[in-house]
Design a protein around this motif. Structure first.
Motif, PDB file in Angstrom:
ATOM      1  N   PRO A 137       0.839  -1.085  -0.198  1.00  0.00           N
ATOM      2  CA  PRO A 137      -0.038   0.121  -0.094  1.00  0.00           C
ATOM      3  C   PRO A 137       0.895   1.219  -0.047  1.00  0.00           C
ATOM      4  N   VAL A 138       1.953   1.254   0.827  1.00  0.00           N
ATOM      5  CA  VAL A 138       2.777   2.493   0.683  1.00  0.00           C
ATOM      6  C   VAL A 138       3.459   2.520  -0.702  1.00  0.00           C
ATOM      7  N   LEU A 139       3.914   1.594  -1.329  1.00  0.00           N
ATOM      8  CA  LEU A 139       4.309   1.572  -2.599  1.00  0.00           C
ATOM      9  C   LEU A 139       3.177   2.404  -3.654  1.00  0.00           C
ATOM     10  N   PRO A 163       1.868   6.614  -1.620  1.00  0.00           N
ATOM     11  CA  PRO A 163       2.637   7.181  -0.348  1.00  0.00           C
ATOM     12  C   PRO A 163       1.844   8.188   0.480  1.00  0.00           C
ATOM     13  N   GLU A 164       0.845   8.698  -0.264  1.00  0.00           N
ATOM     14  CA  GLU A 164      -0.053   9.718   0.701  1.00  0.00           C
ATOM     15  C   GLU A 164      -0.838   8.945   1.779  1.00  0.00           C
ATOM     16  N   LEU A 165      -1.259   7.435   1.562  1.00  0.00           N
ATOM     17  CA  LEU A 165      -1.797   6.836   2.496  1.00  0.00           C
ATOM     18  C   LEU A 165      -1.246   6.744   3.848  1.00  0.00           C
ATOM     19  N   LEU A 166       0.103   6.524   3.783  1.00  0.00           N
ATOM     20  CA  LEU A 166       0.936   6.452   5.138  1.00  0.00           C
ATOM     21  C   LEU A 166       0.888   7.995   5.720  1.00  0.00           C
ATOM     22  N   LEU A 167       0.734   9.087   5.011  1.00  0.00           N
ATOM     23  CA  LEU A 167       0.704  10.463   5.649  1.00  0.00           C
ATOM     24  C   LEU A 167      -0.491  10.722   6.552  1.00  0.00           C
ATOM     25  N   ARG A 168      -1.398   9.898   6.478  1.00  0.00           N
ATOM     26  CA  ARG A 168      -2.704  10.095   7.243  1.00  0.00           C
ATOM     27  C   ARG A 168      -2.253   9.667   8.562  1.00  0.00           C
ATOM     28  N   PHE A 169      -1.353   8.740   8.688  1.00  0.00           N
ATOM     29  CA  PHE A 169      -0.894   8.348  10.135  1.00  0.00           C
ATOM     30  C   PHE A 169       0.376   8.874  10.516  1.00  0.00           C
ATOM     31  N   PRO A 184       3.002  11.856   9.994  1.00  0.00           N
ATOM     32  CA  PRO A 184       3.164  13.229   8.997  1.00  0.00           C
ATOM     33  C   PRO A 184       4.668  13.438   8.334  1.00  0.00           C
ATOM     34  N   VAL A 185       5.070  12.425   7.402  1.00  0.00           N
ATOM     35  CA  VAL A 185       6.488  12.485   7.071  1.00  0.00           C
ATOM     36  C   VAL A 185       6.192  13.354   5.554  1.00  0.00           C
ATOM     37  N   PRO A 186       7.039  14.044   5.432  1.00  0.00           N
ATOM     38  CA  PRO A 186       7.090  15.136   3.983  1.00  0.00           C
ATOM     39  C   PRO A 186       6.664  14.199   2.835  1.00  0.00           C
ATOM     40  N   ALA A 187       5.907  14.980   2.174  1.00  0.00           N
ATOM     41  CA  ALA A 187       5.282  14.381   0.987  1.00  0.00           C
ATOM     42  C   ALA A 187       5.946  13.380   0.257  1.00  0.00           C
ATOM     43  N   GLY A 188       5.704  12.338  -0.288  1.00  0.00           N
ATOM     44  CA  GLY A 188       6.427  11.479  -0.978  1.00  0.00           C
ATOM     45  C   GLY A 188       7.324  10.413  -0.216  1.00  0.00           C
ATOM     46  N   ASN A 189       7.897  11.118   0.929  1.00  0.00           N
ATOM     47  CA  ASN A 189       8.845  10.451   1.684  1.00  0.00           C
ATOM     48  C   ASN A 189       8.164   9.273   2.432  1.00  0.00           C
ATOM     49  N   GLY A 190       7.036   8.809   2.313  1.00  0.00           N
ATOM     50  CA  GLY A 190       6.496   7.630   3.033  1.00  0.00           C
ATOM     51  C   GLY A 190       7.354   6.317   2.190  1.00  0.00           C
ATOM     52  N   VAL A 191       7.465   6.315   1.125  1.00  0.00           N
ATOM     53  CA  VAL A 191       8.305   5.224   0.608  1.00  0.00           C
ATOM     54  C   VAL A 191       9.699   5.049   1.121  1.00  0.00           C
ATOM     55  N   LEU A 192      10.143   6.433   1.239  1.00  0.00           N
ATOM     56  CA  LEU A 192      11.519   6.349   2.057  1.00  0.00           C
ATOM     57  C   LEU A 192      11.434   5.746   3.336  1.00  0.00           C
ATOM     58  N   LEU A 193      10.468   6.346   4.159  1.00  0.00           N
ATOM     59  CA  LEU A 193      10.322   6.015   5.362  1.00  0.00           C
ATOM     60  C   LEU A 193      10.162   4.394   5.524  1.00  0.00           C
ATOM     61  N   ALA A 194       9.171   3.726   4.653  1.00  0.00           N
ATOM     62  CA  ALA A 194       8.817   2.317   4.871  1.00  0.00           C
ATOM     63  C   ALA A 194      10.118   1.563   4.562  1.00  0.00           C
ATOM     64  N   LEU A 195      11.009   1.936   3.591  1.00  0.00           N
ATOM     65  CA  LEU A 195      12.217   1.214   3.232  1.00  0.00           C
ATOM     66  C   LEU A 195      13.178   1.327   4.084  1.00  0.00           C
ATOM     67  N   THR A 196      13.279   2.397   4.899  1.00  0.00           N
ATOM     68  CA  THR A 196      14.182   2.725   5.783  1.00  0.00           C
ATOM     69  C   THR A 196      14.114   1.687   6.997  1.00  0.00           C
ATOM     70  N   LEU A 197      12.703   1.780   7.438  1.00  0.00           N
ATOM     71  CA  LEU A 197      12.407   0.802   8.573  1.00  0.00           C
ATOM     72  C   LEU A 197      12.533  -0.598   8.313  1.00  0.00           C
ATOM     73  N   LEU A 198      12.098  -1.041   6.940  1.00  0.00           N
ATOM     74  CA  LEU A 198      12.672  -2.491   6.476  1.00  0.00           C
ATOM     75  C   LEU A 198      13.932  -2.927   6.479  1.00  0.00           C
ATOM     76  N   PHE A 199      14.692  -1.896   5.800  1.00  0.00           N
ATOM     77  CA  PHE A 199      16.136  -2.132   5.919  1.00  0.00           C
ATOM     78  C   PHE A 199      16.790  -2.148   7.498  1.00  0.00           C
ATOM     79  N   SER A 200      16.308  -1.291   8.100  1.00  0.00           N
ATOM     80  CA  SER A 200      16.914  -1.502   9.417  1.00  0.00           C
ATOM     81  C   SER A 200      16.590  -2.559  10.269  1.00  0.00           C
ATOM     82  N   ALA A 201      15.339  -3.201   9.981  1.00  0.00           N
ATOM     83  CA  ALA A 201      14.787  -4.450  10.596  1.00  0.00           C
ATOM     84  C   ALA A 201      15.597  -5.485  10.023  1.00  0.00           C
ATOM     85  N   VAL A 202      15.507  -5.494   8.743  1.00  0.00           N
ATOM     86  CA  VAL A 202      16.336  -6.751   7.813  1.00  0.00           C
ATOM     87  C   VAL A 202      17.774  -6.860   8.658  1.00  0.00           C
ATOM     88  N   ALA A 203      18.433  -5.815   8.652  1.00  0.00           N
ATOM     89  CA  ALA A 203      20.082  -5.773   8.956  1.00  0.00           C
ATOM     90  C   ALA A 203      20.042  -6.073  10.509  1.00  0.00           C
TER      91      ALA A 203
END
Lengths: 275, 275
Positions: free
Chosen positions: A65-67, A70-76, A78-97
């Motif tokens: 859904p984030v891909l 990205p605006e969907l995530l902004l409802r929950f 308040p990251v800067p527009a478009g960076n919902g994808v960045l936030l999701a990927l960063t969380l994923l990467f940190s968790a995987v690492a």
């Protein structure tokens, strides 16, 4: 025979589903495909890590859904527009690492294993998200049908042309049964598919659109097919799974669509819609 | 000694640069770090594929502006808002997939190699993009200094506490020289760093902010250090590179920052800025 029976039952159901399902229901269906497809991918890629594969499949489904929006995530959050994808990927990467850091089996394999997790995310949810975007376009149902027509008429034509006229091998290291004649036949089949669409349900396509999409989307579909064969050979398995009687796994069915959907979406959005 | 000399020359230059550089110049500098860092990563991960590594490093650098600001891309390609990241990643994935499909060396390694390309993209440009976002915040220069303070005072304290009081090993499989005492000392050092920032140049931080960021960002910095050790051991190399005299490679210097920068950015944006 099994294959034919499954087709006779499944194809009308699929057509009915695409016609009737709302964008939301269709997106949920794609979410299910992501979950099953990633499940298969990780069973092939990390056979000794079943729990990791399951968790990664669920995460991949949640990223969809984030891909797509990205605006969907902004409802929950308040990251800067478009960076919902960045936030999701960063969380994923940190968790995987962090996970791979603290669950080492064979340290020489850790980086490759973490890389395969990322390959799965890029292969399945990233590419399949375009299927939802395609459905969400104006005339979305027609675009989804066009994609299926390009892929299925291409596959069918490739199969019959290849098995009757096939002489020269296309790429035997990856897929020993495919021939150059079959591949060209497949492109002609895809072209027939786009022309059928133009004269029945997608009148806004020009003849140039039909030729371009048939060649580009059809060729990428064939590349997708080869890429999945490469993955299976790389992991040393024959079928990606056994979920569909006579058809192998989900990924065996999705392989062309994975590469075709993004190409058709960007063509539809950037060329046809922009007119 | 070499290490000290480099520090005495490089640190003042770095401070001066951060103080004087505009967001754009700073972003270019981060782009250079991405290029060098990815170059090192791929030399370790794919030593037999130097050309692939170079192309992937350049692609990773080009992805950085899209990650930082998906709107930038919209000036050139009218994709739906936010999906600039999706477009860039999809293009990257297709390119990587097609490349590996048609440049097979050992087919059993192809999937793992493609996965390592993705691990590099996620490790370096995805995480470092937050350094640019941090600099682009209001008071961005102060936030960048805070991050450096947390990481550097943490590193220094960990080193001295660990070498004088270190008894119990922290995680010997990954990093044989680190001790639990050193790690805790590092967190205290990070806390001292945040408090210095609060009472000198970042008065908007509360004491709670200082404790939370010191613990979270400082701990993630230490995790980043361990993760880079894991990568090096997984690839069977000792230093990630030799670019900085006495300091090893770029990644040896960036390892903590890679994990610390996203954490501090989201804390600053979602907690401190939101007040």
């Amino acid at each position: 025979m099994k294959r034919l029976l499954t087709g006779v039952i499944a194809l009308p159901l699929l057509i009915l589903f695409i016609l009737k399902a709302s964008v939301f229901v269709f997106a949920c269906f794609v979410g299910l495909l992501v979950l099953l497809g990633l499940g298969e991918f990780y069973r092939m890629a990390l056979p000794k890590r079943p729990v990791v594969g399951t968790v990664a499949s669920l995460s991949g489904m949640l990223v969809l859904p984030v891909l797509v929006s990205p605006e969907l995530l902004l409802r929950f959050v308040p990251v800067p527009a478009g960076n919902g994808v960045l936030l999701a990927l960063t969380l994923l990467f940190s968790a995987v690492a962090i996970f791979f850091l603290f669950s080492i089996r064979d340290i020489r394999q850790s980086a490759a294993e973490a890389g395969l997790i990322w390959l799965g995310f890029a292969y399945v949810p990233l590419l399949l998200s375009h299927l939802v975007l395609l459905r969400a376009l104006p005339d979305g149902v027609s675009w989804v049908f066009l994609m299926l027509l390009i892929v299925m008429s291409g596959d069918t034509a490739a199969y019959y042309v290849g098995s009757t006229l096939g002489r020269r091998k296309l790429y035997p290291i990856v897929s020993p049964n495919k021939s150059i004649e079959g591949a060209l036949g497949g492109l002609c089949g895809s072209l027939a598919g786009t022309l059928i669409a133009k004269y029945t349900f997608l009148h806004q396509l020009t003849v140039v659109d039909c030729v371009v999409t048939a060649l580009a989307v059809g060729a990428l579909g064939q590349v997708g097919d080869l890429f999945e064969s490469l993955l299976k050979r790389s992991f040393g398995v024959k079928d990606s799974g056994i979920i569909i009687p006579g058809h192998g796994g989900i990924l065996d069915r999705l392989d062309s669509i994975l590469f075709a959907a993004p190409a058709l979406y960007y063509y539809a959005y950037l060329v046809v819609m922009a007119r």
